[in-house]
Design a protein around this motif. Structure first.
Motif, PDB file in Angstrom:
ATOM      1  N   LEU A  75      49.655  31.420  42.036  1.00 21.42           N
ATOM      2  CA  LEU A  75      48.604  32.394  41.718  1.00 21.42           C
ATOM      3  C   LEU A  75      47.532  32.397  42.793  1.00 21.42           C
ATOM      4  N   GLU A  82      42.699  29.601  37.268  1.00 21.97           N
ATOM      5  CA  GLU A  82      43.938  30.381  37.159  1.00 21.97           C
ATOM      6  C   GLU A  82      43.662  31.792  36.638  1.00 21.97           C
ATOM      7  N   TRP A 109      42.146  33.877  39.503  1.00 21.13           N
ATOM      8  CA  TRP A 109      43.199  34.283  40.443  1.00 21.13           C
ATOM      9  C   TRP A 109      44.056  35.395  39.844  1.00 21.13           C
ATOM     10  N   ALA A 110      44.410  35.246  38.568  1.00 16.94           N
ATOM     11  CA  ALA A 110      45.252  36.251  37.917  1.00 16.94           C
ATOM     12  C   ALA A 110      44.543  37.601  37.841  1.00 16.94           C
TER      13      ALA A 110
END
Length: 279
Positions: A31, A129, A132-133
């Motif tokens: 990611l 995370e 990033w996603a």
């Protein structure tokens, strides 16, 4: 209704679970690499005329219930908001209580590309995370809820978003949150997006809005950030009121989802805010 702290704690726990599942499914390093390799997002441009609007796409909420079941209209709604003058489009991605998804964000961001208007991922973010996603899905901005994060994690997620070229809307509920925002270090980087500070005037225990809090807390904002008024903005008269208090941005969701003509309402609100700011 349980306490607001319990509500945020429940949302935080659910978000932590989603973040772990995301990392397990995709892989945190993958990611991060995808996010870092993305082209820069459309920048958030705030008008020199003194007032802007972030228009929101949300299908439901705990306070308003179901606002729309038409998931096919996300692209059209995002385009209408942008063409009417919204500086950004907020997209709910929280799936359980707000009916959102990353797919909604991706579709809105893609529709907004021709206009150069950023999409903002609005969720109860707790982990890198998720940032990033959001960037991989096309987001040009994120919301961070100050009360949900300790100062170390809040600073880390803020710095990560700015490193990715995204803008950040910090969300406060009270004076303590505003004081914590004053203690954050904001990177002085030409590639970083701006950082905004919003006051959500919703009472987390009752889910009722108290617009009087906009006036009560306006003078307690640190000078570093543009002021954003969140919740309880239903029409042009509400925008006039917050703009006259020094707020330079409003985030509007439910009112735009309910009206049959959201483009006109966006235009009316922006016009009212800029008139009040000049006055």
């Amino acid at each position: 209704m349980t306490s607001g702290e319990d509500f945020l704690a429940r949302m935080s726990r659910a978000s932590e679970i989603r973040a772990r599942r995301l990392a397990a499914r995709v892989g945190g390093s993958d990611l991060r690499r995808q996010a870092m390799n993305m082209s820069p997002p459309p920048p958030l441009r705030l008008s020199p005329e003194g007032f802007d609007l972030i228009a929101e796409i949300k299908l439901s909420s705990p306070s308003a219930g179901t606002l729309s079941r038409d998931t096919s209209a996300i692209e059209q709604r995002a385009t209408v908001y942008a063409e009417a003058g919204a500086c950004a489009v907020s997209v709910l991605t929280e799936p359980d209580r707000f009916g959102g998804s990353m797919d909604h964000l991706q579709r809105a961001a893609r529709a907004l590309e021709p206009a150069g208007v950023p999409a903002m991922a609005k969720d109860f973010l707790v982990a890198p995370e998720q940032v990033w996603a959001a960037r991989v899905a096309g987001a040009g901005g994120i919301l961070l809820i100050i009360r949900m994060l300790d100062q170390t994690r809040l600073s880390a997620l803020l710095e990560l978003a700015l490193e990715l070229g995204m803008f950040v809307l910090l969300e406060a509920f009270d004076r303590d949150d505003l004081e914590r925002a004053a203690g954050l270090r904001v990177a002085d980087d030409d590639n970083a997006g701006p950082v905004l500070l919003g006051l959500n005037c919703r009472n987390l225990r009752t889910l009722q809005v108290d617009p009087g809090r906009f006036g009560e807390l306006a003078e307690h904002f640190p000078d570093l950030y543009p002021k954003v008024a969140e919740s309880g903005i239903e029409g042009a008269e509400d925008v006039t009121a917050v703009a006259s208090l020094g707020y330079s941005v409003a985030l509007v969701g439910s009112a735009l989802m309910k009206t049959p003509d959201p483009g006109t309402l966006v235009q009316d609100m922006i016009r009212a805010g800029r008139s009040a700011s000049v006055g």
